[in-house]
Design a protein around this motif. Structure first.
Motif, PDB file in Angstrom:
ATOM      1  N   GLY A 150      24.658  35.087  38.345  1.00  0.00           N
ATOM      2  CA  GLY A 150      25.935  35.333  38.998  1.00  0.00           C
ATOM      3  C   GLY A 150      27.024  35.772  37.809  1.00  0.00           C
ATOM      4  N   ASN A 151      26.636  36.022  36.604  1.00  0.00           N
ATOM      5  CA  ASN A 151      27.439  36.663  35.570  1.00  0.00           C
ATOM      6  C   ASN A 151      27.874  37.923  35.693  1.00  0.00           C
ATOM      7  N   ARG A 152      28.937  38.349  36.477  1.00  0.00           N
ATOM      8  CA  ARG A 152      29.317  39.653  36.762  1.00  0.00           C
ATOM      9  C   ARG A 152      29.905  40.508  35.351  1.00  0.00           C
ATOM     10  N   ALA A 153      30.308  39.803  34.331  1.00  0.00           N
ATOM     11  CA  ALA A 153      30.641  40.340  33.224  1.00  0.00           C
ATOM     12  C   ALA A 153      29.307  41.169  32.671  1.00  0.00           C
ATOM     13  N   HIS A 154      28.477  40.247  32.681  1.00  0.00           N
ATOM     14  CA  HIS A 154      26.915  40.846  32.094  1.00  0.00           C
ATOM     15  C   HIS A 154      26.563  42.138  33.062  1.00  0.00           C
ATOM     16  N   VAL A 155      26.683  42.070  34.370  1.00  0.00           N
ATOM     17  CA  VAL A 155      26.379  43.205  34.869  1.00  0.00           C
ATOM     18  C   VAL A 155      27.113  44.411  34.719  1.00  0.00           C
ATOM     19  N   ASP A 156      28.555  44.504  34.330  1.00  0.00           N
ATOM     20  CA  ASP A 156      29.241  45.245  34.134  1.00  0.00           C
ATOM     21  C   ASP A 156      28.953  46.001  32.779  1.00  0.00           C
ATOM     22  N   THR A 157      28.382  45.021  31.946  1.00  0.00           N
ATOM     23  CA  THR A 157      28.165  45.443  30.500  1.00  0.00           C
ATOM     24  C   THR A 157      26.833  46.271  30.556  1.00  0.00           C
ATOM     25  N   LEU A 158      25.779  46.000  31.119  1.00  0.00           N
ATOM     26  CA  LEU A 158      24.664  46.432  31.390  1.00  0.00           C
ATOM     27  C   LEU A 158      24.708  48.054  32.252  1.00  0.00           C
TER      28      LEU A 158
END
Length: 235
Positions: A150-158
């Protein structure tokens, strides 16, 4: 409590970023290497509680690296990860001495469960198959977020990293195809498939998987190139 230190060996920057984040949440300290030589250098100066090794590396194989590391540390547990899903490949990795094999792309929870089990911290690991029969939408942001707990910040980074790496990968695939170098083309597609899964690039990931199976198919190449153009345009 001292965090276990894990040696992560992965040449693809998107996969490496995903796996580093997943391992950090175990929690564990992570040293990352992008090739066999770098991994050997790190292991010569640092003791590790676990080795997590990609099956295919730019300067060798994961099994070859494991054999070299075992010469110095015969009892360190090792976990393999691969974008391949063929049973023969997975069985060969187990036969080479890996305690388990994870198939990319996989949720962070699967990585963490396998690592905890191998470190004796509890949790069960199970093989997961690569994404198959993907639906047609270009992106599945929710699936990518779930894979990262659920970590959307990590998704955005990837996804930002994916946007930088995708043109390079597409060029490498095109050049390999123009040379008739099927082996190199499959290697690049192999890496791209994992990256697509981690960022939720459904349509491109589906065509990558199909083209990996039949790299000489003109129809599959056309479908792949269309999906790549659409994916790039949406980033």
């Amino acid at each position: 409590m001292t965090r276990p230190r894990v040696l992560l060996v992965e040449d693809d920057p998107i996969s490496r970023s995903f796996l580093t984040a997943a391992l950090a949440a175990v929690p564990a300290e992570v040293d990352a290497a992008d090739c066999l030589a770098a991994a050997v250098a790190l292991a010569s100066t640092q003791d590790y509680a676990l080795w997590m090794i990609d099956a295919r590396l730019p300067d060798g194989s994961g099994s070859e690296l494991l054999a070299r590391l075992r010469e110095q540390c015969p009892d360190t547990p090792a976990l393999a990860h691969t974008a391949a899903h063929e049973a023969a490949i997975l069985d060969a990795l187990l036969a080479a001495g890996f305690g388990d094999v994870l198939v990319k792309p996989m949720p962070a929870a699967t990585v963490q469960s396998a690592v905890r089990r191998m470190l004796g911290l509890g949790g069960d690991a199970s093989r997961v198959s690569a994404v198959a029969d993907m639906p047609l939408p270009l992106w599945d942001y929710e699936a990518a977020a779930r894979a990262l707990n659920g970590n959307r910040a990590h998704v955005d980074t990837l996804r930002s990293l994916f946007a930088l790496e995708l043109p390079k990968s597409l060029q490498a695939i095109a050049e390999a195809g123009a040379r008739g170098d099927g082996e190199r083309m499959r290697a690049e597609l192999h890496r791209m498939h994992a990256s697509c899964g981690f960022v939720g690039a459904l349509r491109l990931g589906s065509t990558v998987q199909a083209l990996h199976r039949e790299p000489a198919s003109p129809a599959l190449r056309d479908a792949f190139e269309l999906a790549a153009r659409e994916t790039l345009a949406s980033l």
